[in-house]
Write an enzyme that holds these catalytic residues in place. Structure first.
Site, mmCIF file in Angstrom:
data_model
loop_
_atom_site.group_PDB
_atom_site.id
_atom_site.type_symbol
_atom_site.label_atom_id
_atom_site.label_comp_id
_atom_site.label_asym_id
_atom_site.label_seq_id
_atom_site.Cartn_x
_atom_site.Cartn_y
_atom_site.Cartn_z
ATOM 1 N N LYS A 92 31.561 44.787 44.022
ATOM 2 C CA LYS A 92 32.312 44.324 45.185
ATOM 3 C C LYS A 92 31.774 45.011 46.436
ATOM 4 O O LYS A 92 31.388 46.184 46.401
ATOM 5 C CB LYS A 92 33.793 44.652 44.973
ATOM 6 C CG LYS A 92 34.765 44.034 45.959
ATOM 7 C CD LYS A 92 36.194 44.323 45.513
ATOM 8 C CE LYS A 92 37.236 43.740 46.453
ATOM 9 N NZ LYS A 92 38.616 43.991 45.964
ATOM 10 N N SER B 53 41.537 40.137 46.247
ATOM 11 C CA SER B 53 40.449 40.168 47.209
ATOM 12 C C SER B 53 39.069 40.152 46.572
ATOM 13 O O SER B 53 38.062 40.014 47.267
ATOM 14 C CB SER B 53 40.581 41.407 48.103
ATOM 15 O OG SER B 53 40.472 42.604 47.332
ATOM 16 N N SER C 109 44.188 42.524 43.046
ATOM 17 C CA SER C 109 42.908 41.996 43.508
ATOM 18 C C SER C 109 41.853 41.837 42.425
ATOM 19 O O SER C 109 40.810 41.228 42.655
ATOM 20 C CB SER C 109 42.342 42.881 44.639
ATOM 21 O OG SER C 109 43.059 42.659 45.829
#
Length: 446
Positions: free
Chosen positions: A76, A154, A178
């Site tokens: 990420k 996210s 997330s």
């Protein structure tokens, strides 16, 4: 569908090489008709090939650094990688100097022989559960791609990269779902560990209190393999027969207002578990109905995000307006409110730990909905915040508990993805993974 066990066996027997796996991943990322250009913000083509070649040379000499040796993983965009700028999905940070060292989790993956394939897209500053990013684009959910549905956030690019076979594991973070939200909406397995188990240094924070680091992968066993590397706790729990499981079904708002597809898949999963011999006990859990108190004004994340971002409040006009609005919410939480929230959390933890003690896990739908379309979720601020709250609704409970939780698919093949959450209390992670593996096996379809 790549799994650690299958690929490790293929590598051991010489049926493939790390370089071949990396080339396959790069080809999927580069596919003009695929989502690679939106799922990834940076692709480490040269260094990934070099790392794969090194892994192959070690294997020929009989060296295997871990069970995930030579397998491509994605990161990420909020993790520091030495020599790279950490943008956290934002253009505000794009001009920052490169990181000097790897984030703790990234360093552990490197030491285990994992091959870093690239950095994945995300909701700006990790502050959102829908998955939209106006700066770098929104990767489309693998389900109903022609229509274009949200991936969840996210860890949006992480979920799409994993679902499309661009990596064997996607490293994400989870503050209020997330990892688990995108996993549920995209048909993956996602694991949120107890926050303190995996190092968070070098990961751009959203909430110092709630952030955790974990994997999105294709099976519970895959998540367990990467959790062992990330946490430094490699010893597995013994397998658990599903017939020995006692599972708590929390009678609360967590089971209410479900999309029809979610309701059908969840009830079917409960039925199959019961048929397999698991004992499912319904218990009223009124503490699950108090989320408005736990996350008022953004809760811990709101207050802490405002502190983190106050250094560039004058630049919030450059970020996603919906993220900016959420950041500004935190300024209204007083010091007294923050202290009271800490006491409320301890009260919640004590109550849930007492209720959960006789059980192996708590079960609930990961998200009460299937993935909405990108168009409807982004149609207006009202629509966006409504969908955001809906997707995050159940997942935030595990973060507020400081527990561990895993989402695994429970939908019919070809249907809209639906996630089943298996949740445990703080520090029970390895046991929970064994319980989740038993549940996954019981729900498997021939």
């Amino acid at each position: 569908m790549w799994t650690v066990a299958q690929l490790a066996a293929d590598l051991e027997r010489g049926r493939t090489t790390s370089r071949e796996l990396v080339e396959q991943a790069l080809a999927r990322i580069d596919d003009r008709d695929g989502e690679g250009k939106r799922a990834f913000l940076e692709v480490y083509t040269d260094s990934a090939r070099a790392a794969a070649d090194y892994s192959d040379r070690l294997r020929k000499k009989g060296v295997r650094r871990s069970p995930v040796e030579g397998l491509p993983v994605s990161l990420k965009d909020l993790f520091d990688v030495a020599g790279e700028v950490t943008r956290a999905g934002s253009k505000i940070l794009a001009g920052n100097p490169p990181a000097k060292t790897d984030a703790g989790a990234v360093a552990r993956l490197r030491a285990a022989g994992a091959v870093l394939i690239g950095r994945t897209n995300m909701v700006e500053f990790a502050f959102g559960g829908v998955g939209l990013n106006p700066h770098y684009g929104t990767p489309k959910n693998p389900y109903d791609r022609k229509t274009g549905r949200v991936p969840g956030g996210s860890s949006s690019g992480a979920a799409v990269a994993q679902a499309d076979g661009m990596c064997v594991m996607a490293l994400g973070t989870d503050t209020r779902g997330s990892i688990r939200g995108p996993s549920a909406l995209c048909g993956l397995v996602g694991f949120k560990p107890t926050a303190r188990r995996v190092p968070r240094d070098g990961a751009f924070p959203l909430s110092y209190t709630l952030d955790s680091v974990g994997p999105l992968a294709n099976s519970v066993e895959c998540c367990a393999a990467y959790d062992a590397v990330l946490s430094g706790e490699p010893d597995p729990w013994p397998s658990v027969p599903v017939q020995m499981l006692r599972l708590l079904l929390p009678l609360s708002s967590a089971l209410e207002d479900l999309d029809p597809q979610v309701s059908r898949a969840f009830e079917s999963a409960l039925h199959r578990l019961s048929q397999a011999g698991a004992m499912i006990v319904k218990v009223p859990v009124p503490a699950f109905d108090r989320q408005a108190e736990y996350f008022k004004g953004g809760g811990f994340a709101g207050a802490e995000a405002y502190y983190i971002h106050r250094q560039w409040l004058d630049r919030l006009g450059e970020c996603d307006p919906r993220v900016g609005k959420r950041i500004l919410l935190g300024k209204d939480l007083s010091g007294a409110d923050y202290v009271a929230l800490g006491f409320l959390r301890r009260e919640f933890q004590a109550e849930i730990e007492g209720l959960a003690a006789p059980f192996d896990a708590i079960l609930m739908p990961t998200a009460p909905c299937i993935a909405p379309t990108i168009a409807e979720a982004g149609a207006s601020d009202e629509a966006y915040f409504r969908w955001n709250a809906r997707i995050l609704r159940n997942n935030g409970l595990a973060n507020f508990l400081d527990g561990c939780a895993l989402s695994l698919p429970c939908h019919e093949p070809g249907a809209a993805p639906v996630g089943l959450t298996v949740c445990g209390t703080a520090g029970t992670d390895r046991r929970l993974l064994a319980v989740a593996a038993a549940i996954e096996k019981a729900l498997a379809r021939d």
